[in-house]
Every structure is written in C-alpha cells, then in structure tokens.
Design a protein around this motif. Structure first.
Motif, PDB file in Angstrom:
ATOM      1  N   LEU A 164    -103.795  22.772 -18.258  1.00  0.00           N
ATOM      2  CA  LEU A 164    -102.419  22.612 -18.361  1.00  0.00           C
ATOM      3  C   LEU A 164    -101.913  21.403 -17.467  1.00  0.00           C
ATOM      4  CD1 LEU A 164    -101.692  26.301 -17.461  1.00  0.00           C
ATOM      5  CD2 LEU A 164    -100.726  24.989 -19.417  1.00  0.00           C
ATOM      6  N   THR A 165    -102.926  20.592 -16.826  1.00  0.00           N
ATOM      7  CA  THR A 165    -102.563  19.499 -16.128  1.00  0.00           C
ATOM      8  C   THR A 165    -103.269  18.150 -16.235  1.00  0.00           C
ATOM      9  OG1 THR A 165    -103.849  20.353 -14.549  1.00  0.00           O
ATOM     10  CG2 THR A 165    -101.634  20.807 -14.331  1.00  0.00           C
ATOM     11  N   SER A 166    -104.226  18.415 -17.359  1.00  0.00           N
ATOM     12  CA  SER A 166    -105.015  17.231 -17.605  1.00  0.00           C
ATOM     13  C   SER A 166    -105.100  16.728 -19.098  1.00  0.00           C
ATOM     14  CB  SER A 166    -106.528  17.077 -17.181  1.00  0.00           C
ATOM     15  OG  SER A 166    -107.317  18.146 -17.752  1.00  0.00           O
ATOM     16  N   TYR A 167    -105.694  15.747 -19.605  1.00  0.00           N
ATOM     17  CA  TYR A 167    -105.962  15.465 -20.976  1.00  0.00           C
ATOM     18  C   TYR A 167    -107.105  16.031 -21.609  1.00  0.00           C
ATOM     19  CZ  TYR A 167    -106.945  12.868 -25.014  1.00  0.00           C
ATOM     20  OH  TYR A 167    -107.166  12.514 -26.287  1.00  0.00           O
ATOM     21  N   ARG A 168    -108.310  16.056 -20.775  1.00  0.00           N
ATOM     22  CA  ARG A 168    -109.462  16.461 -21.153  1.00  0.00           C
ATOM     23  C   ARG A 168    -109.636  18.038 -21.341  1.00  0.00           C
ATOM     24  NH1 ARG A 168    -115.121  15.648 -18.140  1.00  0.00           N
ATOM     25  NH2 ARG A 168    -116.612  15.737 -19.744  1.00  0.00           N
ATOM     26  N   GLY A 169    -108.976  18.681 -20.359  1.00  0.00           N
ATOM     27  CA  GLY A 169    -109.216  20.154 -19.900  1.00  0.00           C
ATOM     28  C   GLY A 169    -109.255  20.940 -21.322  1.00  0.00           C
ATOM     29  N   GLY A 170    -110.309  21.530 -21.267  1.00  0.00           N
ATOM     30  CA  GLY A 170    -110.922  22.572 -22.332  1.00  0.00           C
ATOM     31  C   GLY A 170    -111.093  21.790 -23.561  1.00  0.00           C
ATOM     32  N   CYS A 171    -111.322  20.473 -23.671  1.00  0.00           N
ATOM     33  CA  CYS A 171    -111.580  19.727 -24.776  1.00  0.00           C
ATOM     34  C   CYS A 171    -113.232  19.547 -24.959  1.00  0.00           C
ATOM     35  CB  CYS A 171    -110.950  18.429 -24.953  1.00  0.00           C
ATOM     36  SG  CYS A 171    -109.183  18.672 -24.710  1.00  0.00           S
ATOM     37  N   ARG A 172    -113.728  19.625 -25.927  1.00  0.00           N
ATOM     38  CA  ARG A 172    -114.941  19.002 -26.591  1.00  0.00           C
ATOM     39  C   ARG A 172    -115.026  17.362 -26.362  1.00  0.00           C
ATOM     40  NH1 ARG A 172    -115.121  21.760 -31.533  1.00  0.00           N
ATOM     41  NH2 ARG A 172    -115.227  19.604 -32.284  1.00  0.00           N
ATOM     42  N   ASP A 173    -115.831  16.692 -25.776  1.00  0.00           N
ATOM     43  CA  ASP A 173    -115.806  15.429 -25.651  1.00  0.00           C
ATOM     44  C   ASP A 173    -115.906  14.727 -26.934  1.00  0.00           C
ATOM     45  OD1 ASP A 173    -115.661  15.241 -23.030  1.00  0.00           O
ATOM     46  OD2 ASP A 173    -117.753  15.050 -22.591  1.00  0.00           O
ATOM     47  N   ASP A 174    -116.549  15.130 -28.047  1.00  0.00           N
ATOM     48  CA  ASP A 174    -116.428  14.650 -29.376  1.00  0.00           C
ATOM     49  C   ASP A 174    -115.168  14.703 -30.056  1.00  0.00           C
ATOM     50  OD1 ASP A 174    -116.386  17.452 -30.138  1.00  0.00           O
ATOM     51  OD2 ASP A 174    -118.424  17.184 -31.221  1.00  0.00           O
ATOM     52  N   SER A 175    -114.116  15.367 -29.462  1.00  0.00           N
ATOM     53  CA  SER A 175    -112.722  15.517 -30.059  1.00  0.00           C
ATOM     54  C   SER A 175    -111.837  14.546 -29.448  1.00  0.00           C
ATOM     55  CB  SER A 175    -112.289  17.120 -29.990  1.00  0.00           C
ATOM     56  OG  SER A 175    -111.830  17.208 -28.642  1.00  0.00           O
ATOM     57  N   LEU A 176    -112.121  13.659 -28.546  1.00  0.00           N
ATOM     58  CA  LEU A 176    -111.399  12.725 -28.012  1.00  0.00           C
ATOM     59  C   LEU A 176    -111.638  11.530 -28.589  1.00  0.00           C
ATOM     60  CD1 LEU A 176    -112.266  13.398 -24.183  1.00  0.00           C
ATOM     61  CD2 LEU A 176    -110.533  14.579 -25.646  1.00  0.00           C
ATOM     62  N   PRO A 177    -110.533  10.674 -28.852  1.00  0.00           N
ATOM     63  CA  PRO A 177    -110.454   9.496 -29.934  1.00  0.00           C
ATOM     64  C   PRO A 177    -111.294   8.620 -29.116  1.00  0.00           C
ATOM     65  CG  PRO A 177    -108.219  10.297 -29.644  1.00  0.00           C
ATOM     66  CD  PRO A 177    -109.009  11.201 -28.689  1.00  0.00           C
ATOM     67  N   PRO A 178    -112.337   7.836 -29.816  1.00  0.00           N
ATOM     68  CA  PRO A 178    -113.263   6.874 -29.184  1.00  0.00           C
ATOM     69  C   PRO A 178    -112.698   5.877 -28.393  1.00  0.00           C
ATOM     70  CG  PRO A 178    -114.166   7.722 -31.279  1.00  0.00           C
ATOM     71  CD  PRO A 178    -112.615   8.363 -31.265  1.00  0.00           C
ATOM     72  N   PRO A 179    -111.446   5.280 -29.083  1.00  0.00           N
ATOM     73  CA  PRO A 179    -110.761   4.169 -28.298  1.00  0.00           C
ATOM     74  C   PRO A 179    -110.142   4.502 -27.207  1.00  0.00           C
ATOM     75  CG  PRO A 179    -110.038   4.347 -30.619  1.00  0.00           C
ATOM     76  CD  PRO A 179    -110.674   5.550 -30.263  1.00  0.00           C
ATOM     77  N   PHE A 180    -109.782   5.587 -26.760  1.00  0.00           N
ATOM     78  CA  PHE A 180    -109.284   5.987 -25.563  1.00  0.00           C
ATOM     79  C   PHE A 180    -109.839   5.492 -24.164  1.00  0.00           C
ATOM     80  CE2 PHE A 180    -106.071   9.521 -26.701  1.00  0.00           C
ATOM     81  CZ  PHE A 180    -105.437   8.657 -27.808  1.00  0.00           C
ATOM     82  N   PRO A 181    -109.332   5.147 -22.995  1.00  0.00           N
ATOM     83  CA  PRO A 181    -110.290   4.677 -21.825  1.00  0.00           C
ATOM     84  C   PRO A 181    -110.782   5.560 -21.179  1.00  0.00           C
ATOM     85  CG  PRO A 181    -107.982   4.757 -21.407  1.00  0.00           C
ATOM     86  CD  PRO A 181    -107.921   5.064 -22.846  1.00  0.00           C
ATOM     87  N   ASP A 182    -111.711   5.303 -20.567  1.00  0.00           N
ATOM     88  CA  ASP A 182    -112.573   6.462 -19.591  1.00  0.00           C
ATOM     89  C   ASP A 182    -112.083   7.054 -18.614  1.00  0.00           C
ATOM     90  OD1 ASP A 182    -115.016   5.394 -20.963  1.00  0.00           O
ATOM     91  OD2 ASP A 182    -115.465   4.052 -19.419  1.00  0.00           O
ATOM     92  N   THR A 183    -110.829   6.652 -18.320  1.00  0.00           N
ATOM     93  CA  THR A 183    -110.166   7.322 -17.369  1.00  0.00           C
ATOM     94  C   THR A 183    -109.426   8.499 -18.090  1.00  0.00           C
ATOM     95  OG1 THR A 183    -108.177   5.649 -17.929  1.00  0.00           O
ATOM     96  CG2 THR A 183    -109.342   5.278 -15.799  1.00  0.00           C
ATOM     97  N   ALA A 184    -109.021   8.460 -19.331  1.00  0.00           N
ATOM     98  CA  ALA A 184    -108.740   9.594 -20.122  1.00  0.00           C
ATOM     99  C   ALA A 184    -109.652  10.442 -20.494  1.00  0.00           C
ATOM    100  CB  ALA A 184    -108.046   8.829 -21.360  1.00  0.00           C
ATOM    101  N   LYS A 185    -110.951  10.189 -20.699  1.00  0.00           N
ATOM    102  CA  LYS A 185    -111.730  10.950 -20.938  1.00  0.00           C
ATOM    103  C   LYS A 185    -112.337  11.641 -19.729  1.00  0.00           C
ATOM    104  CE  LYS A 185    -112.902   8.162 -25.089  1.00  0.00           C
ATOM    105  NZ  LYS A 185    -114.040   7.129 -25.654  1.00  0.00           N
ATOM    106  N   ALA A 186    -112.466  11.072 -18.739  1.00  0.00           N
ATOM    107  CA  ALA A 186    -112.767  12.002 -17.396  1.00  0.00           C
ATOM    108  C   ALA A 186    -111.915  12.727 -16.746  1.00  0.00           C
ATOM    109  CB  ALA A 186    -113.511  10.898 -16.382  1.00  0.00           C
TER     110      ALA A 186
END
Length: 211
Positions: A164-186
């Motif tokens: 409810l409070t983050s970008y990656r919460g609950g997500c598989r890492d392979d579903s995050l767009p590759p161009p997004f910065p590491d700050t988003a993916k973490a």
C-alpha cells in the motif's frame, strides 16, 4: 480494516492545503503499443498547484476488485525541455535530469468490490523524501504533473503495508519495467504478483495549455 476508501481519510488535510483553483482531467487507461489511451467513464482527477506545493484527488473505476493500487506523483519540473507536450515516457525516465523528473508515492488503497477507488494527496514544494531521483520540487506552479496508478495484484496480508505504500510491494521483480531506476526497484517488499502501470491523468504545464 483496509478498504477502498483509505485515501478519503486524508481529504480533510488536502482541503486545507488547497489554495489554488482545482483543474479537472479525466483518468485514462494508459496507452500501450497496441492501443491509444482511453478515458474511463465517470472518472476524474483534480489538481491544484501553488507556490507551496500540489494537491490532488482522483476517483476512478475499471480496476480489479480486491487488488492493491498505488498512486504516484510523476513530476517534470522543467517541462520546456521535454521533446513533446505532454512529456513522453522517454522524457520522464530516459531524460530525467534534463526535464527535472521526480517520482514519489502519493496514496495507496485496496480497490472496492465494484472496481472503484479514490485517492488524495498533498506534495509540498522543496526537498523530496523517498523520491526516485535527486530532484527538488521547486517549481510547482509551472511543472507538468502526471498522476499514475500502479496495480500490485491481490492483497497479500503478510506484506499489506508494503504493497500500500511502495512501488515494488508485492511485485515480482521481472514485472518491473527495466528502464526504471534502482531506487524504484528497491522500494518495498517483493512478492509473487505481476505488477503493472494501468491508468493516469495528465496535467500539462499551465503556460502551455491552461492559461
């Protein structure tokens, strides 16, 4: 309890923060390579910009009942440097320093049984805590602002707060767009769900279209 109207809990605070006129825009299904953006019937986003910051409310539908959806401020403080109006995805992510991109969490809810959701947030001008980029929010009144919704999939009680409070919460890492910065993916606790950006509302810089 976690309910679809979680965002309504901050409406009183948002109302006090609003000084400028609220501008209304439709919420749209985001454009894809296969389909153009499509307005969502009955949806509406509202935005107010002042020297002190930005205030938004957003009401939408066509969401998956019971899924978690987060809303994000996507702000270009120097939209005059974008390649087009509104700024493109390549501008926002690929030319972030040049266009003054900042992306930061706004609100998060569990969608209602009918697939609707309400969001509200205030983003003060100045330094930004928890943003994706090292960019201050120094030009609220002339910034281009996109309100973007991210679908996190079904609520997972063990990591509900992160979803409810983050970008990656609950997500598989392979579903995050590759161009997004590491700050988003973490940002947040990974999970088994396939997450995706689904809806947005776009407010171009006042000097370009809203005078």
């Amino acid at each position: 309890a976690l309910i679809a109207t979680t965002g309504l809990a901050v409406f009183a605070t948002v109302a006090h923060a609003t000084e400028g006129a609220m501008i209304a825009r439709p919420v749209e299904h985001m454009a894809t390579a296969e389909q153009p953006a499509k307005p969502i019937k009955g949806s509406e986003a509202r935005l107010s910009r002042t020297a002190g910051g930005a205030t938004m409310t957003l009401r939408t539908s066509d969401l998956v009942p019971g899924n978690v959806t987060t809303a994000w401020w996507v702000i270009m403080t120097r939209p005059e440097n974008c390649s087009a109006t509104p700024c493109t995805a390549e501008d926002v992510i690929g030319r972030a320093a040049e266009v003054g991109t900042q992306i930061v969490y706004a609100d998060g809810v569990v969608n209602a049984p009918d697939g609707s959701a309400d969001f509200a947030a205030y983003f003060p001008a100045g330094s930004v805590a928890g943003g994706w980029y090292a960019q201050r929010f120094d030009r609220p009144e002339t910034s281009e602002i996109h309100l973007v919704l991210n679908d996190h999939g079904p609520l997972l009680p063990g990591i509900a707060a992160s979803m409810l409070t983050s970008y990656r919460g609950g997500c598989r890492d392979d579903s995050l767009p590759p161009p997004f910065p590491d700050t988003a993916k973490a940002d947040g606790t990974a999970g088994p769900n396939a997450c995706r950006l689904i809806q947005d509302a776009i407010f171009t810089a006042p000097a370009s279209t809203e005078n």
